[in-house]
Design a protein around this motif. Sequence first.
Motif, mmCIF file in Angstrom:
data_model
loop_
_atom_site.group_PDB
_atom_site.id
_atom_site.type_symbol
_atom_site.label_atom_id
_atom_site.label_comp_id
_atom_site.label_asym_id
_atom_site.label_seq_id
_atom_site.Cartn_x
_atom_site.Cartn_y
_atom_site.Cartn_z
ATOM 1 N N HIS A 130 0.703 -19.989 -6.272
ATOM 2 C CA HIS A 130 0.887 -18.541 -5.707
ATOM 3 C C HIS A 130 -0.046 -18.543 -4.381
ATOM 4 O O HIS A 130 -0.947 -18.564 -4.514
ATOM 5 N N PHE A 131 0.710 -18.621 -3.138
ATOM 6 C CA PHE A 131 0.082 -18.436 -1.924
ATOM 7 C C PHE A 131 0.085 -16.981 -1.516
ATOM 8 O O PHE A 131 1.115 -16.304 -1.763
ATOM 9 N N ILE A 132 -1.086 -16.632 -0.878
ATOM 10 C CA ILE A 132 -1.241 -15.092 -0.265
ATOM 11 C C ILE A 132 -1.684 -15.233 1.156
ATOM 12 O O ILE A 132 -2.374 -16.110 1.455
ATOM 13 N N HIS A 133 -1.492 -14.219 1.856
ATOM 14 C CA HIS A 133 -2.137 -13.891 3.122
ATOM 15 C C HIS A 133 -2.493 -12.346 3.146
ATOM 16 O O HIS A 133 -2.363 -11.733 2.095
ATOM 17 N N GLU A 134 -3.000 -11.946 4.280
ATOM 18 C CA GLU A 134 -3.710 -10.541 4.511
ATOM 19 C C GLU A 134 -2.632 -9.588 4.623
ATOM 20 O O GLU A 134 -3.019 -8.463 4.355
ATOM 21 N N VAL A 135 -1.331 -9.772 4.886
ATOM 22 C CA VAL A 135 -0.443 -8.628 5.074
ATOM 23 C C VAL A 135 0.198 -8.121 3.592
ATOM 24 O O VAL A 135 0.363 -7.001 3.652
ATOM 25 N N THR A 136 0.674 -9.145 2.947
ATOM 26 C CA THR A 136 1.570 -8.647 1.758
ATOM 27 C C THR A 136 0.720 -8.421 0.290
ATOM 28 O O THR A 136 1.200 -8.295 -0.466
ATOM 29 N N SER A 137 -0.633 -8.831 0.478
ATOM 30 C CA SER A 137 -1.397 -8.684 -0.927
ATOM 31 C C SER A 137 -2.134 -7.431 -1.002
ATOM 32 O O SER A 137 -2.657 -7.332 -2.134
ATOM 33 N N PRO A 138 -2.795 -6.642 0.140
ATOM 34 C CA PRO A 138 -3.554 -5.580 -0.442
ATOM 35 C C PRO A 138 -3.306 -4.414 -1.358
ATOM 36 O O PRO A 138 -3.980 -4.163 -2.323
ATOM 37 N N ASN B 114 -1.717 -11.677 10.978
ATOM 38 C CA ASN B 114 -2.472 -10.752 11.871
ATOM 39 C C ASN B 114 -3.312 -11.142 13.044
ATOM 40 O O ASN B 114 -3.779 -10.681 14.030
ATOM 41 N N ILE B 115 -3.895 -12.531 12.668
ATOM 42 C CA ILE B 115 -5.031 -13.083 13.432
ATOM 43 C C ILE B 115 -4.643 -13.341 14.942
ATOM 44 O O ILE B 115 -3.673 -13.740 15.060
ATOM 45 N N PRO B 116 -5.749 -13.299 15.878
ATOM 46 C CA PRO B 116 -5.566 -13.840 17.339
ATOM 47 C C PRO B 116 -5.337 -15.137 17.205
ATOM 48 O O PRO B 116 -5.945 -15.951 16.526
ATOM 49 N N THR B 117 -4.766 -15.789 18.388
ATOM 50 C CA THR B 117 -5.028 -17.107 18.556
ATOM 51 C C THR B 117 -5.759 -17.636 19.736
ATOM 52 O O THR B 117 -5.747 -18.662 20.172
ATOM 53 N N LEU C 59 -11.506 -8.712 15.449
ATOM 54 C CA LEU C 59 -10.163 -8.478 15.959
ATOM 55 C C LEU C 59 -9.865 -7.097 16.677
ATOM 56 O O LEU C 59 -10.601 -6.196 16.345
ATOM 57 N N SER C 60 -9.175 -7.207 17.704
ATOM 58 C CA SER C 60 -9.062 -5.994 18.468
ATOM 59 C C SER C 60 -8.458 -4.828 17.957
ATOM 60 O O SER C 60 -8.466 -3.880 18.158
ATOM 61 N N ASP C 61 -7.260 -5.061 17.055
ATOM 62 C CA ASP C 61 -6.563 -4.159 16.296
ATOM 63 C C ASP C 61 -7.211 -3.823 14.886
ATOM 64 O O ASP C 61 -7.617 -4.677 14.198
ATOM 65 N N ASP C 62 -7.627 -2.438 14.841
ATOM 66 C CA ASP C 62 -8.323 -1.912 13.531
ATOM 67 C C ASP C 62 -7.427 -2.155 12.412
ATOM 68 O O ASP C 62 -8.335 -2.703 11.355
ATOM 69 N N LEU C 63 -6.338 -1.988 12.206
ATOM 70 C CA LEU C 63 -5.410 -2.413 11.159
ATOM 71 C C LEU C 63 -5.402 -3.888 10.742
ATOM 72 O O LEU C 63 -5.723 -4.087 9.367
ATOM 73 N N SER C 64 -5.333 -4.696 11.721
ATOM 74 C CA SER C 64 -5.355 -6.124 11.299
ATOM 75 C C SER C 64 -6.992 -6.440 10.839
ATOM 76 O O SER C 64 -6.984 -7.231 9.942
ATOM 77 N N GLN C 65 -8.043 -5.825 11.614
ATOM 78 C CA GLN C 65 -9.243 -6.350 11.125
ATOM 79 C C GLN C 65 -9.314 -5.818 9.568
ATOM 80 O O GLN C 65 -10.221 -6.458 8.928
ATOM 81 N N ASN C 66 -8.945 -4.456 9.111
ATOM 82 C CA ASN C 66 -8.928 -3.866 7.830
ATOM 83 C C ASN C 66 -8.153 -4.870 6.720
ATOM 84 O O ASN C 66 -8.818 -5.182 5.913
ATOM 85 N N GLN C 67 -7.120 -5.407 7.358
ATOM 86 C CA GLN C 67 -6.491 -6.406 6.301
ATOM 87 C C GLN C 67 -7.212 -7.621 6.116
ATOM 88 O O GLN C 67 -7.211 -8.197 4.905
ATOM 89 N N VAL C 68 -7.657 -8.183 7.008
ATOM 90 C CA VAL C 68 -8.536 -9.417 6.998
ATOM 91 C C VAL C 68 -9.693 -9.240 6.190
ATOM 92 O O VAL C 68 -10.126 -9.948 5.382
#
Length: 461
Positions: A31-39, A65-68, A75-84
């Motif tokens: 099972h692979f997971i990432h920051e967007v669909t797991s919270p 969501n991470i910057p490159t 992270l500049s975006d609060d929602l992205s930082q929260n998910q991370v």
Amino acid sequence: MKSKTLFDKIWDAHVVKKIKDGPSVLYIDRHFIHEVTSPVAFGNLEKKGLKVFRPDQTTATMDHNIPTINQHLPLSDDLSQNQVDMLEKNCANHGIELFNLKHDSLGIVHVVGPELGLTLPGTTIVCGDSHTSTHGAFGSVAFGIGTSEVEMVFGSQCVLQSKPKKMRINIEGQLPQGVTSKDVILYIISQISSSGGTGYFIEFAGSTIDSLSMEARMSLCNMSIECGARGGLVAPDETTFKYLDGKKHSPKGKEWDNKLAYWKTLKTDEDAVFDKEYHYKAEEMAPMITYGTNPGMGMAIHESIPLSSDKSYQNSLEYMGFEEGESLLGKKVDYVFVGSCTNGRIEDLRQFTELVKGKKKAENITAWIVPGSKKVEKQAQEEGLVEILAEAGFVMRQPGCSACLAMNDDKIPAGKYAVSTSNRNFEGRQGPGSRTLLASPLVAAAAAVTGVITNPTDLLN
């Protein structure tokens, strides 16, 4: 004994229970997971007072969501930082291995799984991400799942799933110069449409497929879902075994020998029957490009946009600013994106770099060259690709999903054209109002140095 397809063999071996007139309870190996669909899935699990049932079979990474650039900064975006932050907290709480922004295995989930040997033949693999089909390149049954199913796998290591029908796509012959596996899958989808695989799991077979590298097979299986299929797979062979041998999580010693013996049985029986079959000749394929707003709206780069009176087709062309009968060759573009779980591997960067070597980036082009993982980034540096790219005017960014889906800072502006090596060209997929033309790394490279849509074979010659 009844003959079975490769898909049947893997699926049937993982059915825990078949519900009468309903789905199967299917056991999941990885099972692979990432920051967007797991919270939400983690949250629901905790509300029930449960822990992840088999954390050793779950692997997490940060990618969508991470910057490159500047990954060392918040992270500049609060929602992205929260998910991370939530992924970090949830993985610590449940004892799950996480590749975070400081980890040397950070990368796109469907890139890091194979390169670490976590993706193995004969297994079932799921992730809360539609392009989980990528892992089918290894002869596994891999598919995307929704948030409620992520929770189901967390709690039981199983998922309720109805068995799809079976399709085989046979391709024979040698691919012409400049034609990659990305062109192969875009060609297939253009032939059977973006819904032609609905309800099926596809096995790709034939001498053309046998000749492909593992990375090329991953690109092929990655986009199997873009014709509506549940997933795609390729029978494991010597190419597969050689790729996996010595990987960090691959079996070792006697366990390797035992697994290898099993993996060699993983092929479709000669007289097994598929619900549908297609046959194509590699020699008839050419570098491809899409002209519309679904991956089925694709054509050979030297062809003209087909005619159709369909209203949605007309709307799609209007959105793209194109007309029926028009050639796209010479059309000015604004952005070039090389990366994503489709084409962010080292072979993709090598192809792009080989074509731009000794040339210069066109002034009108903004290019985002994004490795699929830290490992790919390191390889590109060690092989001198980064240096060659820099000489041609290109800067390699840091790993992540980047401009594939506009969930981070890498967004294509409204009205701008992007030749993209990603997997979807839906309206606004790469940013509100953006116009995406899906293509291979070679087609992207040709556009990057000429500033217009160019047949890469012209430059390869």
